[in-house]
Design an enzyme around this catalytic site. Structure first.
Site, mmCIF file in Angstrom:
data_model
loop_
_atom_site.group_PDB
_atom_site.id
_atom_site.type_symbol
_atom_site.label_atom_id
_atom_site.label_comp_id
_atom_site.label_asym_id
_atom_site.label_seq_id
_atom_site.Cartn_x
_atom_site.Cartn_y
_atom_site.Cartn_z
ATOM 1 N N PRO A 1 0.627 -1.367 0.037
ATOM 2 C CA PRO A 1 0.044 -0.045 0.193
ATOM 3 C C PRO A 1 0.704 1.193 0.230
ATOM 4 O O PRO A 1 1.606 1.894 0.782
ATOM 5 C CB PRO A 1 -1.165 -0.336 0.731
ATOM 6 C CG PRO A 1 0.209 -0.920 2.322
ATOM 7 C CD PRO A 1 0.925 -1.904 1.261
ATOM 8 N N ASP B 1 -2.358 2.849 2.449
ATOM 9 C CA ASP B 1 -1.268 2.792 3.953
ATOM 10 C C ASP B 1 -1.807 3.635 4.980
ATOM 11 O O ASP B 1 -1.348 5.818 4.087
ATOM 12 C CB ASP B 1 0.059 2.826 4.260
ATOM 13 C CG ASP B 1 0.295 2.256 4.728
ATOM 14 O OD1 ASP B 1 -0.321 2.316 6.025
ATOM 15 O OD2 ASP B 1 1.765 1.839 5.260
ATOM 16 N N TRP C 1 4.773 0.231 10.090
ATOM 17 C CA TRP C 1 5.189 -1.582 9.270
ATOM 18 C C TRP C 1 4.507 -2.545 9.917
ATOM 19 O O TRP C 1 4.439 -3.187 9.007
ATOM 20 C CB TRP C 1 6.747 -1.288 9.195
ATOM 21 C CG TRP C 1 7.245 -0.431 9.001
ATOM 22 C CD1 TRP C 1 8.760 0.953 9.452
ATOM 23 C CD2 TRP C 1 7.655 0.031 7.124
ATOM 24 N NE1 TRP C 1 8.582 1.628 8.029
ATOM 25 C CE2 TRP C 1 8.262 1.441 7.071
ATOM 26 C CE3 TRP C 1 6.722 -1.257 6.208
ATOM 27 C CZ2 TRP C 1 8.457 1.117 5.850
ATOM 28 C CZ3 TRP C 1 7.280 -0.412 5.001
ATOM 29 C CH2 TRP C 1 8.232 1.192 4.819
ATOM 30 N N GLN D 1 12.230 -1.634 0.364
ATOM 31 C CA GLN D 1 11.028 -2.436 0.965
ATOM 32 C C GLN D 1 11.807 -4.098 1.681
ATOM 33 O O GLN D 1 11.401 -4.608 2.357
ATOM 34 C CB GLN D 1 9.986 -2.912 0.231
ATOM 35 C CG GLN D 1 9.321 -1.770 -0.179
ATOM 36 C CD GLN D 1 8.970 -0.622 1.046
ATOM 37 O OE1 GLN D 1 8.879 -0.748 1.954
ATOM 38 N NE2 GLN D 1 8.724 0.567 0.306
ATOM 39 N N TRP E 1 8.449 -3.005 4.141
ATOM 40 C CA TRP E 1 6.678 -4.194 4.270
ATOM 41 C C TRP E 1 7.382 -5.248 4.332
ATOM 42 O O TRP E 1 6.998 -6.102 3.826
ATOM 43 C CB TRP E 1 6.279 -3.739 2.646
ATOM 44 C CG TRP E 1 4.918 -4.161 2.514
ATOM 45 C CD1 TRP E 1 4.211 -4.863 3.507
ATOM 46 C CD2 TRP E 1 4.507 -4.718 1.488
ATOM 47 N NE1 TRP E 1 3.213 -4.691 3.174
ATOM 48 C CE2 TRP E 1 3.152 -4.889 1.873
ATOM 49 C CE3 TRP E 1 4.709 -5.422 0.318
ATOM 50 C CZ2 TRP E 1 2.622 -6.136 0.889
ATOM 51 C CZ3 TRP E 1 4.275 -5.568 -1.279
ATOM 52 C CH2 TRP E 1 2.920 -6.295 -0.215
ATOM 53 N N LYS F 1 19.710 10.967 -7.697
ATOM 54 C CA LYS F 1 18.253 10.672 -7.502
ATOM 55 C C LYS F 1 17.569 11.509 -7.515
ATOM 56 O O LYS F 1 17.845 12.790 -7.739
ATOM 57 C CB LYS F 1 18.301 10.214 -6.068
ATOM 58 C CG LYS F 1 18.984 9.202 -5.335
ATOM 59 C CD LYS F 1 18.950 8.628 -3.840
ATOM 60 C CE LYS F 1 17.205 8.484 -4.071
ATOM 61 N NZ LYS F 1 17.210 7.733 -2.658
ATOM 62 N N LYS G 1 13.306 16.544 -5.754
ATOM 63 C CA LYS G 1 13.357 18.490 -5.570
ATOM 64 C C LYS G 1 13.690 19.797 -5.640
ATOM 65 O O LYS G 1 14.116 20.274 -6.384
ATOM 66 C CB LYS G 1 11.573 18.688 -4.842
ATOM 67 C CG LYS G 1 10.423 18.421 -5.459
ATOM 68 C CD LYS G 1 9.338 18.064 -4.738
ATOM 69 C CE LYS G 1 7.954 17.754 -4.186
ATOM 70 N NZ LYS G 1 6.338 17.601 -3.556
#
Length: 939
Positions: free
Chosen positions: A57, A96, A552, A582, A586, A619, A622
């Site tokens: 999620p 989530d 988590w 993850q 997750w 990466k 912004k």
């Protein structure tokens, strides 16, 4: 006289030349919704083998970004390709909803108003915020052309889901895996909460690096002299190094490695102990010569020797620890049991106080002499000044290193010992495998990683295995409001914390009826099981705790809260698919929860994708200004361009994306679209019910094209099966641009445009094009769902409502290796002829290829092959005539090519050069073949 150009069979189709995806995609979405396409796909696949991808999620707190788009498109590629491969592959998206980002955002929105609100009121505001973004994100995910049950997603803040989270916690408690203890955890002083390992990111940080002297306690001088006689009567000190000066007030020990060699050096009238392996570096750092040691010793000889704290009137005891290294520092490690994981274990081993005099906001308690009330990071220069004033600061400099930061607020975190709830990774075996083997939670996780899960790519196994091996106990408590409360109570008489299966069961039942807000609103009596008594003092009055569960744990419980509650899903799922972060998030929390609830992993396969980077390898950020918004790409080019970019990329590593890369993707899309469009356009007068020619009766050229297509289609299906979408896309691009557009469509133009519409040759080619076009629509459907469906609707014949109700084509019978080998050899000669034609075109000897006559001399086996196919060579080379001189059949292949201007006159209809054209008024200027194509017998 007729206009002969008006008599040719020019392609025509309603399939638009321009994609206009910005308009076509919303129209397609509306059409699919009106026909309830997703439900029809599910009905079509009912009873087929299952393939369940369980959605990790995304956090419901904003508009989707390009990372979201990458992840959701990859999942959709899996689901759509599995569906087209014949599986029943439902997709239930999830969100989530609990956690700090939403809570902090709501805090800012509420401002001072929050002070007058109850915890339950704040939670309701958080729920409303998450719910609003669920609506926003759902619309944005659907715009990516992702099929799924968007009307009934799973949501972690729903009452039943919250109850199931609590029930999962109950399973851990039943197995004896949960305890409350005071130990150092990552603590964010800005968010004022503990963080799990998965919530910490490492970033560059500049820390003050200091060397500090700890003088020997005179009371230990005799013992040290007895152990190391050369040090008797000397003014001995040990030098430590640290990059966290603010932890010096909490120092209780100095750690040495038991097997390292340490030297005692005369420096400025004192005898200074450092590791021999670091002595030269320390000497250079502090700017003072060391010379030869006056004594050497092993680290274990310094155990229990007492040194004086450099600021306070207390001792720092010498301890030994295997984690001491010679990579940096002095080999003597400053130890504060309340501010480090290793320090904590060492402190517990030696019976030291777990001393951490720092409050939730990162300020020293008022009881801390010299620094009370100061924020820890602000205290660094003050600690240095105090050490310098006492003559204990030997050197300071700035040290650049990777330091843990909170992944939510991105501020540096500290290690802080606080009372938290933990899941025990080691200790008594509590997990029973399917074969009956008892393992600790860590051992069970390691076993599952190695024996019960396929990791795609394979490096995922090492990544998660190492993380599980090295992780500390799982800190599952958070000091916030927006989440699932840990239904623990404290004894009102003695303060003992209680968390029992019975407490959790009652709480889960209440949560399911009233949501977890009930913990903050309903009487505590509703949560207390009959007969509950404190095991320490027998008290029966309790107060509820206020910590919530780590989010988590929320998402890690999704397999229990989702898979069993949707009748068309299965437990375990077949696949989890997320980014590489993850493995410590997750993937890992889901694994641990599943082992506690069912003794095995909740997934059979785990597919991992990399992160997004720009052309310079940076990466997406912004702050850097290199972010590309999926909404902007969709507005400019369409969602299918994003989908094609994802499919073309190697997701097993970091994915590069830029405007330049997306421009190349647009070019690739146009080539694919133009190829399938010309195929469809050549079928405008073809009825598959009456005009389809049996494959065995097709011309060799058409059977070759079908065989080449079938070979690619088979490999594309294998690539989809292996989740190698980049390979599938590359194969489809090569098929479209090299085999079809540059060759097959080109060499068949003459027969398609100029022969009689129903001629056997033309119907043969149309049959091949129809089968190829039909197959391409199906093979492209997972990647380009709108384009494929548009193509499907513009193909002739009776068809299903959507290509997405179809299966991948069955092409095995079309593959003819011998025929492919023969024509591949002919195509090599074609390349040689094309090169010769191009030379003559540059020399102005010919204009188009049809203005050429090719004279070939060939020997060896190729000569015989060319002779066998002499009648098709003009078509193959797209010239008006071919003359062939065949030499000896034995020996090596040899082909010489001469290009001449074609003799004769140009037919005004087919543009071939022929010996004669007709002169009758109704046929003036065209050749006999064209007259025959128009229905008149040759003269």
């Amino acid at each position: 006289m007729p206009e002969w150009k008006d008599t040719v069979n020019l392609p025509r189709t309603g399939f638009p030349m321009k994609a206009n995806l910005q308009t076509a995609e919303p129209e397609a979405l509306a059409g699919w919704e009106a026909m309830d396409l997703y439900t029809k796909i599910r009905d079509q696949r009912r009873g087929a083998p299952k393939f369940v991808l369980h959605d990790g999620p995304p956090y419901a707190n904003g508009h989707i970004h390009l990372g979201h788009a990458l992840n959701k498109i990859l999942k959709d590629l899996v689901v759509k390709s599995k569906t087209m491969a014949g599986f029943d592959s439902p997709y239930v998206p999830g969100y989530d909803c609990h956690g700090l980002p939403i809570e902090l955002k709501v805090d800012r929105e509420l401002g001072p108003k929050k002070r007058d609100m109850s915890v339950a009121d704040v939670r309701r505001a958080c729920r409303a915020s998450a719910d609003r973004f669920i609506g926003i994100m759902t619309g944005e995910f659907k715009r990516l052309l992702v099929f799924g049950e968007w009307d009934t997603p799973y949501v972690t803040m729903n009452a039943r889901y919250q109850a199931d989270i609590a029930r999962c916690l109950g399973k851990f408690v039943e197995r004896g895996l949960v305890y409350k203890g005071k130990k150092p955890v990552h603590w964010c002083i800005h968010c004022r909460t503990a963080l799990a390992e998965a919530e910490v990111e490492y970033a560059d940080h500049a820390s003050p690096s200091i060397y500090v002297e700890f003088a020997l306690n005179p009371d230990s001088a005799g013992e040290l002299g007895a152990r190391i006689p050369a040090l008797a009567g000397r003014d001995v000190s040990v030098l430590i190094w640290t990059t966290t000066p603010w932890t010096i007030p909490s120092n209780l020990a100095v750690a040495f490695h038991p097997e390292f060699d340490y030297g005692a050096y005369d420096v400025d009238g004192r005898t200074l102990i450092v590791a021999e392996g670091l002595a030269e570096r320390v000497s250079q750092a502090i700017g003072r010569p060391f010379g030869s040691p006056v004594a050497t010793m092993k680290g274990d000889q310094l155990e229990h020797i007492r040194f004086r704290h450099p600021l306070y009137a207390r001792d720092s005891v010498g301890v030994i620890a295997d984690y001491v290294t010679l990579e940096a520092g002095t080999g003597a490690v400053h130890t504060a049991p309340g501010h480090g994981a290793d320090d904590f274990l060492t402190g517990r081993k030696y019976g030291l106080e777990i001393y951490a005099p720092v409050g939730p906001g990162g300020h020293f308690l008022e009881t801390v002499e010299l620094f009370g009330g100061q924020r820890v990071f602000d205290a660094n220069p003050n600690v240095e000044a105090a050490l310098k004033e006492r003559g204990r600061l030997w050197h300071r400099e700035i040290f650049e290193h990777q330091y843990p930061h909170c992944w939510r607020c991105h501020n540096p975190v500290i290690f802080l010992a606080t009372a938290q709830w933990f899941v025990r990774m080691d200790g008594d075996a509590a997990i029973q495998d399917q074969d009956g083997t008892q393992r600790t939670l860590r051992e069970a996780a390691q076993h599952a990683i190695d024996h019960q899960v396929a990791w795609i790519p394979s490096w995922g196994r090492d990544r998660i295995f190492n993380m599980v091996t090295n992780r500390p106990d799982w800190c599952i408590s958070r000091q916030r409001a927006w989440g699932v409360p840990i239904p623990a109570v404290d004894c009102a008489a003695c303060g003992e914390a209680l968390l029992t299966p019975e407490l959790i069961t009652r709480a889960a039942d209440v949560f399911e009826q009233h949501t977890a807000d009930a913990w903050y609103e309903r009487p505590i009596e509703e949560f207390i099981p009959p007969g509950l008594a404190c095991p320490s003092c027998g008290g029966t009055e309790f107060q509820r705790e206020r910590d919530i569960l780590d989010v988590w744990f929320d998402s890690g419980s999704s397999h229990e809260a989702v898979l069993p509650h949707y009748p068309h899903l299965t437990w375990p799922s077949d696949m989890y698919l997320e980014g590489s972060d993850q493995h410590r998030g997750w993937f890992q929390s889901s694994l641990l929860v599943a082992l506690a609830t069912r003794g095995r992993p909740a997934y059979r396969e785990v597919l991992t994708h990399g992160f997004l980077i720009d052309l310079e390898g940076r990466k997406m950020s912004k702050s850097v200004g290199n972010v590309i918004s999926p909404q902007d790409v969709i507005k400019e080019s369409g969602a299918e361009i994003l989908r094609l970019w994802v499919a073309m990329s190697d997701y097993s590593e970091e994915l590069r994306v830029s405007k330049e890369i997306l421009t190349r993707v647009v070019d690739a899309y146009r080539k694919l679209r133009n190829t399938v469009r010309i195929l469809a356009a050549n079928l405008y007068d073809f009825n598959p019910a009456t005009d389809l020619v049996p494959v065995s009766a097709l011309d060799d050229l058409d059977r070759y094209a079908l065989a080449r297509y079938a070979d690619v289609a088979q490999r594309v299906k294998y690539a989809y099966e292996a989740y190698s979408f980049a390979d599938a896309t590359k194969l489809l691009n090569q098929l479209a641009t090299v085999i079809l557009s540059a060759f097959y469509v080109d060499v068949t133009k003459d027969r398609m445009y100029t022969l009689a519409p129903a001629s056997p040759e033309r119907r043969s080619t149309q049959t091949a094009m129809y089968l190829i076009c039909d197959g391409l629509a199906k093979l492209l459907a997972p990647i380009l769902p709108v384009t494929a469906d548009t193509l499907w609707r513009h193909m002739p014949g009776k068809r299903s409502e959507s290509v997405h109700l179809e299966s991948f084509p069955d092409v095995g019978a079309l593959i003819d290796r011998d025929l492919m080998g023969t024509w591949d050899r002919l195509l090599v000669v074609r390349e040689q002829v094309n090169a010769a034609l191009e030379d003559k075109r540059k020399d102005k000897v010919i204009g188009t290829a049809l203005g050429a006559r090719v004279v070939m001399t060939a020997s060896g086996p190729i000569g015989a092959l060319l002779e066998q196919h002499l009648d098709v060579l003009p078509m193959l080379f797209i010239v008006s005539d071919v003359a062939l001189n065949v030499g000896a059949a034995d020996g090596a292949d040899s082909v010489q090519v001469e290009v001449q201007r074609a003799p004769g006159v140009k037919c005004e209809r087919c543009w071939r050069f022929v010996a004669l054209v007709r002169t009758e008024p109704q046929w003036a200027g065209i050749c006999d073949r064209c007259v025959g194509a128009l229905g008149e017998p040759a003269a």
